[in-house]
Write an enzyme that holds these catalytic residues in place. Structure first.
Site, PDB file in Angstrom:
ATOM      1  CG  ASP A  92     -12.603 -41.558  -0.127  1.00 13.06           C
ATOM      2  OD1 ASP A  92     -11.398 -41.566  -0.448  1.00 13.06           O
ATOM      3  OD2 ASP A  92     -13.537 -42.559  -0.078  1.00 13.06           O
ATOM      4  CD  GLN A 188     -12.343 -50.878  -4.577  1.00 12.57           C
ATOM      5  OE1 GLN A 188     -11.381 -50.947  -5.332  1.00 12.57           O
ATOM      6  NE2 GLN A 188     -12.517 -49.774  -3.867  1.00 12.57           N
ATOM      7  CG  ASP A 265     -11.668 -37.284  -6.212  1.00 15.14           C
ATOM      8  OD1 ASP A 265     -12.123 -38.536  -6.461  1.00 15.14           O
ATOM      9  OD2 ASP A 265     -10.645 -37.149  -5.888  1.00 15.14           O
ATOM     10  CB  CYS A 303      -9.055 -18.640 -19.828  1.00 19.13           C
ATOM     11  SG  CYS A 303      -9.491 -19.410 -17.788  1.00 19.13           S
ATOM     12  CB  CYS A 305     -10.218 -18.009 -14.530  1.00 24.06           C
ATOM     13  SG  CYS A 305      -8.216 -17.786 -14.888  1.00 24.06           S
ATOM     14  CB  CYS A 308      -6.953 -16.138 -18.105  1.00 21.21           C
ATOM     15  SG  CYS A 308      -6.292 -17.667 -18.059  1.00 21.21           S
ATOM     16  CG  HIS A 334      -5.782 -21.275 -15.570  1.00 22.14           C
ATOM     17  ND1 HIS A 334      -6.573 -20.828 -16.537  1.00 22.14           N
ATOM     18  CD2 HIS A 334      -4.968 -22.214 -16.071  1.00 22.14           C
ATOM     19  CE1 HIS A 334      -6.528 -21.559 -17.690  1.00 22.14           C
ATOM     20  NE2 HIS A 334      -5.663 -22.392 -17.397  1.00 22.14           N
TER      21      HIS A 334
HETATM   22  C1  LIG Z   1      -6.052 -40.803  -7.439  1.00 22.65           C
HETATM   23  N1  LIG Z   1      -6.478 -42.178  -7.658  1.00 22.65           N
HETATM   24  C2  LIG Z   1      -7.450 -42.762  -6.803  1.00 22.65           C
HETATM   25  N2  LIG Z   1      -8.064 -42.223  -5.674  1.00 22.65           N
HETATM   26  C3  LIG Z   1      -8.995 -42.949  -5.119  1.00 22.65           C
HETATM   27  C4  LIG Z   1      -9.659 -42.656  -3.815  1.00 22.65           C
HETATM   28  C5  LIG Z   1      -9.487 -41.824  -3.053  1.00 22.65           C
HETATM   29  C6  LIG Z   1     -10.082 -40.380  -3.593  1.00 22.65           C
HETATM   30  C7  LIG Z   1      -9.516 -39.381  -2.578  1.00 22.65           C
HETATM   31  O1  LIG Z   1      -8.221 -39.266  -3.083  1.00 22.65           O
HETATM   32  C8  LIG Z   1      -7.279 -38.356  -2.251  1.00 22.65           C
HETATM   33  O2  LIG Z   1      -6.995 -38.941  -0.927  1.00 22.65           O
HETATM   34  C9  LIG Z   1      -6.012 -39.809  -1.186  1.00 22.65           C
HETATM   35  C10 LIG Z   1      -8.276 -37.002  -1.989  1.00 22.65           C
HETATM   36  O3  LIG Z   1      -7.334 -36.146  -0.954  1.00 22.65           O
HETATM   37  C11 LIG Z   1      -6.069 -35.927  -1.344  1.00 22.65           C
HETATM   38  C12 LIG Z   1      -9.524 -37.331  -1.462  1.00 22.65           C
HETATM   39  O4  LIG Z   1     -10.144 -36.135  -1.533  1.00 22.65           O
HETATM   40  C13 LIG Z   1     -10.668 -35.684  -0.295  1.00 22.65           C
HETATM   41  C14 LIG Z   1     -10.298 -38.158  -2.362  1.00 22.65           C
HETATM   42  O5  LIG Z   1     -11.603 -38.632  -1.786  1.00 22.65           O
HETATM   43  C15 LIG Z   1     -12.492 -38.753  -2.654  1.00 22.65           C
HETATM   44  C16 LIG Z   1     -10.275 -43.940  -3.567  1.00 22.65           C
HETATM   45  N3  LIG Z   1     -11.024 -44.013  -2.524  1.00 22.65           N
HETATM   46  C17 LIG Z   1     -11.842 -45.139  -1.993  1.00 22.65           C
HETATM   47  N4  LIG Z   1     -12.480 -44.914  -0.623  1.00 22.65           N
HETATM   48  N5  LIG Z   1     -11.847 -46.230  -2.737  1.00 22.65           N
HETATM   49  C18 LIG Z   1     -11.379 -46.308  -3.784  1.00 22.65           C
HETATM   50  O6  LIG Z   1     -11.341 -47.179  -4.388  1.00 22.65           O
HETATM   51  C19 LIG Z   1     -10.528 -45.146  -4.268  1.00 22.65           C
HETATM   52  C20 LIG Z   1      -9.721 -45.037  -5.521  1.00 22.65           C
HETATM   53  C21 LIG Z   1      -9.028 -44.010  -5.825  1.00 22.65           C
HETATM   54  N6  LIG Z   1      -7.986 -43.741  -7.112  1.00 22.65           N
END
Ligand SMILES: CNc1nc2c(CC[C@H]3O[C@H](OC)[C@H](OC)[C@@H](OC)[C@@H]3OC)c3nc(N)[nH]c(=O)c3cc2[nH]1
Length: 371
Positions: A92, A188, A265, A303, A305, A308, A334
């Site tokens: 990200d 957005q 994710d 499952c 895994c 399980c 799991h």
């Molecule tokens: C939960 N709802 C949620 N997560 C949004 C993430 C972050 C995803 C991020 O959410 C955690 O970071 C905090 C994860 O780490 C704990 C990251 O994984 C590495 C993950 O990165 C893709 C968003 N990232 C960006 N750049 N822009 C977004 O608008 C956006 C919206 C989200 N809604």
């Protein structure tokens, strides 16, 4: 030849099976991406992630910037070598984490200034710096530097924010130098249909290998979130992968796959696993509940895994109560396998042209009766 080709293999309604090629192998969509915030999916060995069907791992630019630093990761061969995962990585851009973790000090046209949640030092993130960090980390998929507005935000704030995010997308694209990385734009607009459509259309003016639906799963209701997902996939081009950020509850994956989302994710399966819960077709069971202490059954009948196939609910309930590391490890394993099996079955249903029946069967088991 384009290192990031995406071809649709089958369709069922708006759901689709895709084949996404990357410099680190081909992956099948729809797929769920385990989150490895600091370069590791907590408690799980890369070889075990491979064994349960994980295809793409996520790492966090914000966290890795603070520790160990992108230069170190680069010097040690980049994420694939450093963290022992030779499949695709996605990072990200760090914007979201600043909003959610760091102590945001200022956000302006240039970028954001925030205080590290580790040592309070001041750090500046700009589109240019975010891309440079993601290039040093070496992920296959990198995200444009954006602002994920807080929920709720006024329409005025949402509009100003999405316009700045579009200017940041242009700067992110200009700062990109590596042809072996795919930059995704992030739409957005919050839960305002007009602004969501505007942001998505404007993001499409940039010809990119994939597009993320951002700004959702930030506290809004499902009734607010899903119309935005539906609106987004109506506008986003069929031929490019769609990534719904932060969405990971099984029922939300089933609904969003039905709306044509390809990539997901969430920290949910691993975080809820560490807190002692297992995902099952009916929903979730909390192994801290005393009723499981004599339960000889696996977490989930059927499952495949390791958890399980090897242990009973009673044993895992014991581990959770005894605060043994193995409890969270087995539940995380799991829960991820559960989501990977869900997307595997979804892909099969799409190939059979019967995604509707698949979603109905899922909903009946998930919501049909009390656990
Ligand atoms: C939960 N709802 C949620 N997560 C949004 C993430 C972050 C995803 C991020 O959410 C955690 O970071 C905090 C994860 O780490 C704990 C990251 O994984 C590495 C993950 O990165 C893709 C968003 N990232 C960006 N750049 N822009 C977004 O608008 C956006 C919206 C989200 N809604």
């Amino acid at each position: 030849m384009d290192p990031f080709r995406f071809t649709i293999q089958a369709r069922s309604g708006r759901a689709r099976v895709g084949l996404l090629t990357t410099p680190h192998g081909r992956v099948e969509t729809p797929l769920f991406m385990p989150v490895g915030t600091q370069g590791s999916v907590k408690g799980l060995l890369p070889k075990d992630l491979k064994a349960i069907g994980s295809q793409v791992l996520l790492a966090n630019t914000y966290h890795l910037l603070l520790r160990p630093g992108p230069e170190r990761v680069q010097a040690l061969g980049g994420l694939h070598r450093f963290a022992g995962w030779d499949g695709p990585w996605l990072t990200d851009s760090g914007g979201f984490q600043v909003m959610s973790l760091g102590h945001l000090r200022r956000i302006d046209e240039e970028g954001v200034v925030f205080q590290s949640h580790l040592d309070g030092s001041l750090i500046r993130l700009t589109p240019e710096r975010s891309i440079a960090i993601q290039e040093a980390l070496g992920a296959d998929f990198i995200m444009a530097f954006d602002e994920c507005p807080p929920y709720p935000s006024s329409p005025e704030y949402l509009k100003a924010s999405l316009e700045r995010t579009l200017r940041w997308l242009e700067r992110s694209l200009k700062a990109k130098t590596r042809p072996d990385q795919a930059l995704f734009g992030i739409a957005q607009g919050g839960t305002d249909a007009g602004l969501r459509a505007l942001s998505t259309r404007e993001t499409l003016r940039f010809d990119l290998p994939g597009y993320a639906i951002g700004g959702l799963a930030v506290g809004e209701t499902k009734e607010e979130m899903f119309p935005m997902v539906a609106l987004s996939t109506e506008i986003l081009p069929e031929a490019k992968p769609r990534y719904l950020m932060g969405v990971g509850h099984p029922e939300d994956l089933v609904a969003a796959m039905g709306l044509g989302v390809d990539l997901f994710d969430s920290v949910y399966p691993t975080r809820t696993g560490r807190f002692g819960s297992a995902l099952v077709p009916e929903g979730r069971i909390n192994l801290k509940n005393a009723q499981y202490l004599e339960d000889k059954r696996p977490l989930e009948e059927g499952c495949d895994c390791y958890a399980c196939q090897t242990f009973s609910r009673a044993y895992i309930a014991h581990l959770v109560r005894a605060e043994e590391m193995l409890g969270g490890i087995l539940l995380s394993l799991h829960n991820l396998r559960f989501l990977h099996r869900l997307t595997e079955r979804a892909r099969e249903a799409i190939r059979q042209g019967s995604y509707g029946a698949f979603a109905r069967e899922f909903a009946e088991r998930r919501f049909g009766k009390e656990i």
